[in-house]
Write a protein that holds these residues in place. Sequence first.
Motif, mmCIF file in Angstrom:
data_model
loop_
_atom_site.group_PDB
_atom_site.id
_atom_site.type_symbol
_atom_site.label_atom_id
_atom_site.label_comp_id
_atom_site.label_asym_id
_atom_site.label_seq_id
_atom_site.Cartn_x
_atom_site.Cartn_y
_atom_site.Cartn_z
ATOM 1 N N THR A 24 0.858 -1.184 0.000
ATOM 2 C CA THR A 24 0.000 0.000 0.000
ATOM 3 C C THR A 24 0.897 1.238 0.000
ATOM 4 O O THR A 24 1.752 1.397 0.872
ATOM 5 C CB THR A 24 -0.954 -0.019 1.203
ATOM 6 N N VAL A 25 0.696 2.069 -0.997
ATOM 7 C CA VAL A 25 1.585 3.202 -1.246
ATOM 8 C C VAL A 25 0.948 4.518 -0.795
ATOM 9 O O VAL A 25 1.636 5.432 -0.355
ATOM 10 C CB VAL A 25 1.927 3.218 -2.759
ATOM 11 N N LEU A 26 -0.382 4.606 -0.894
ATOM 12 C CA LEU A 26 -1.105 5.776 -0.380
ATOM 13 C C LEU A 26 -2.123 5.275 0.646
ATOM 14 O O LEU A 26 -2.931 4.391 0.356
ATOM 15 C CB LEU A 26 -1.815 6.532 -1.516
ATOM 16 N N SER A 45 11.964 10.448 -1.544
ATOM 17 C CA SER A 45 11.795 9.512 -2.641
ATOM 18 C C SER A 45 11.070 8.267 -2.130
ATOM 19 O O SER A 45 11.373 7.776 -1.041
ATOM 20 C CB SER A 45 13.199 9.166 -3.154
ATOM 21 N N GLY A 46 10.081 7.809 -2.868
ATOM 22 C CA GLY A 46 9.330 6.624 -2.460
ATOM 23 C C GLY A 46 8.137 6.924 -1.571
ATOM 24 O O GLY A 46 7.413 6.014 -1.152
ATOM 25 N N SER A 47 7.880 8.216 -1.288
ATOM 26 C CA SER A 47 6.783 8.551 -0.372
ATOM 27 C C SER A 47 5.419 8.521 -1.056
ATOM 28 O O SER A 47 4.394 8.627 -0.383
ATOM 29 C CB SER A 47 7.034 9.924 0.262
ATOM 30 N N GLY A 48 5.393 8.414 -2.389
ATOM 31 C CA GLY A 48 4.114 8.295 -3.081
ATOM 32 C C GLY A 48 3.714 9.498 -3.916
ATOM 33 O O GLY A 48 2.582 9.562 -4.425
ATOM 34 N N LYS A 49 4.629 10.444 -4.109
ATOM 35 C CA LYS A 49 4.308 11.675 -4.855
ATOM 36 C C LYS A 49 3.865 11.369 -6.287
ATOM 37 O O LYS A 49 2.833 11.863 -6.745
ATOM 38 C CB LYS A 49 5.531 12.624 -4.893
ATOM 39 N N SER A 50 4.672 10.572 -6.994
ATOM 40 C CA SER A 50 4.323 10.283 -8.393
ATOM 41 C C SER A 50 3.019 9.499 -8.479
ATOM 42 O O SER A 50 2.214 9.723 -9.385
ATOM 43 C CB SER A 50 5.447 9.503 -9.078
ATOM 44 N N THR A 51 2.814 8.586 -7.537
ATOM 45 C CA THR A 51 1.574 7.805 -7.540
ATOM 46 C C THR A 51 0.374 8.729 -7.343
ATOM 47 O O THR A 51 -0.629 8.622 -8.066
ATOM 48 C CB THR A 51 1.619 6.733 -6.430
ATOM 49 N N LEU A 52 0.491 9.670 -6.414
ATOM 50 C CA LEU A 52 -0.613 10.607 -6.177
ATOM 51 C C LEU A 52 -0.865 11.477 -7.416
ATOM 52 O O LEU A 52 -2.016 11.656 -7.832
ATOM 53 C CB LEU A 52 -0.302 11.480 -4.950
HETATM 54 P P1 ADP Z 1 7.874 9.171 -5.178
HETATM 55 O O1 ADP Z 1 7.387 9.780 -6.458
HETATM 56 O O2 ADP Z 1 7.519 9.983 -3.957
HETATM 57 O O3 ADP Z 1 9.324 8.848 -5.211
HETATM 58 P P2 ADP Z 1 6.337 6.847 -6.002
HETATM 59 O O4 ADP Z 1 4.897 7.230 -6.038
HETATM 60 O O5 ADP Z 1 7.049 6.771 -7.301
HETATM 61 O O6 ADP Z 1 7.092 7.787 -4.966
HETATM 62 O O7 ADP Z 1 6.476 5.426 -5.323
HETATM 63 C C1 ADP Z 1 5.955 5.159 -4.028
HETATM 64 C C2 ADP Z 1 6.120 3.666 -3.755
HETATM 65 O O8 ADP Z 1 5.253 2.934 -4.623
HETATM 66 C C3 ADP Z 1 7.516 3.139 -4.006
HETATM 67 O O9 ADP Z 1 7.811 2.219 -2.991
HETATM 68 C C4 ADP Z 1 7.392 2.462 -5.355
HETATM 69 O O10 ADP Z 1 8.305 1.390 -5.454
HETATM 70 C C5 ADP Z 1 5.968 1.969 -5.336
HETATM 71 N N1 ADP Z 1 5.368 1.842 -6.678
HETATM 72 C C6 ADP Z 1 5.148 2.877 -7.541
HETATM 73 N N2 ADP Z 1 4.570 2.445 -8.671
HETATM 74 C C7 ADP Z 1 4.417 1.103 -8.544
HETATM 75 C C8 ADP Z 1 3.892 0.069 -9.366
HETATM 76 N N3 ADP Z 1 3.367 0.325 -10.581
HETATM 77 N N4 ADP Z 1 3.899 -1.200 -8.887
HETATM 78 C C9 ADP Z 1 4.397 -1.474 -7.661
HETATM 79 N N5 ADP Z 1 4.909 -0.547 -6.836
HETATM 80 C C10 ADP Z 1 4.926 0.729 -7.252
#
Ligand code: ADP
Length: 237
Positions: A24-26, A45-52
């Motif tokens: 779970t990322v968010l 890095s890895g906090s979920g910014k790109s996912t959000l």
């Molecule tokens: P940020 O942009 O803050 O660095 P990300 O949103 O890229 O963070 O990633 C947050 C977490 O989600 C990381 O641990 C990353 O490995 C994981 N993650 C991102 N995209 C995927 C995906 N498509 N499948 C599995 N894990 C993912």
Amino acid sequence: MSGDALLSVRKLVKTFGEGEAQATVLHGIDLDLQRGELAALLGPSGSGKSTLLTILGTLLKPSSGTHVMLGVDLVAASEAERTRFRNENIGFVFQFHHLLPDLTALENVMMPAAASAGRETAAMRARATELLDAVGLADRREYRPGAMSGGQRQRVAVARALMNRPALVLADEPTGNLDRQSADQVMALIGRINEESGCCFLISTHDEHISARCRRRIELVDGQLLRDDAIVTREAD
Ligand code: ADP
Ligand code: MG
């Protein structure tokens, strides 16, 4: 939502994978953005910014929670509706410019409109010309990306994001690949466009110079909002 509300997410959760690989990322994000805001999205890095940003951009669906923008329920919407909504209302700027190498700056800026319409029009050409003027690249219209500097390419990418007059531009570390001077130029440009057009910008960044120029800072840590505050004073350009 109030009259100036642009988007609202509640209890937003994103989980990737299944079974033991599930992560779970968010973890239940609550966030509102108003029209015309200039907000920085911070966090390690890895906090979920790109996912959000990817979810807010309708490129990815949340696992649960609500996502409403401009009165449209984007969780209930079909993929076709989400695509149309995205083309009409959201612009993107990425860390790497993602310009098409065989197209000129002008053609790259026109792309979002030309691709949806399936053709180029004189009005699109006029709009793209105006945008390239606005980002200070009037004399680079016919250049291909390979003939421009990193900062110039990123200014073309900003112009392209604005082509369809979006209400929201999502920028994922837009200056992460630029030197200090180019980064400051791109951010000054974003600040000016934000004031002039009223387009809301949400910008993920690690750069204090960039976040200091935003009126609001939102900080994500381990997929949770740690802090969300408005900055009272802002440095003049
Ligand atoms: P940020 O942009 O803050 O660095 P990300 O949103 O890229 O963070 O990633 C947050 C977490 O989600 C990381 O641990 C990353 O490995 C994981 N993650 C991102 N995209 C995927 C995906 N498509 N499948 C599995 N894990 C993912
Ligand atoms: Mg990222």
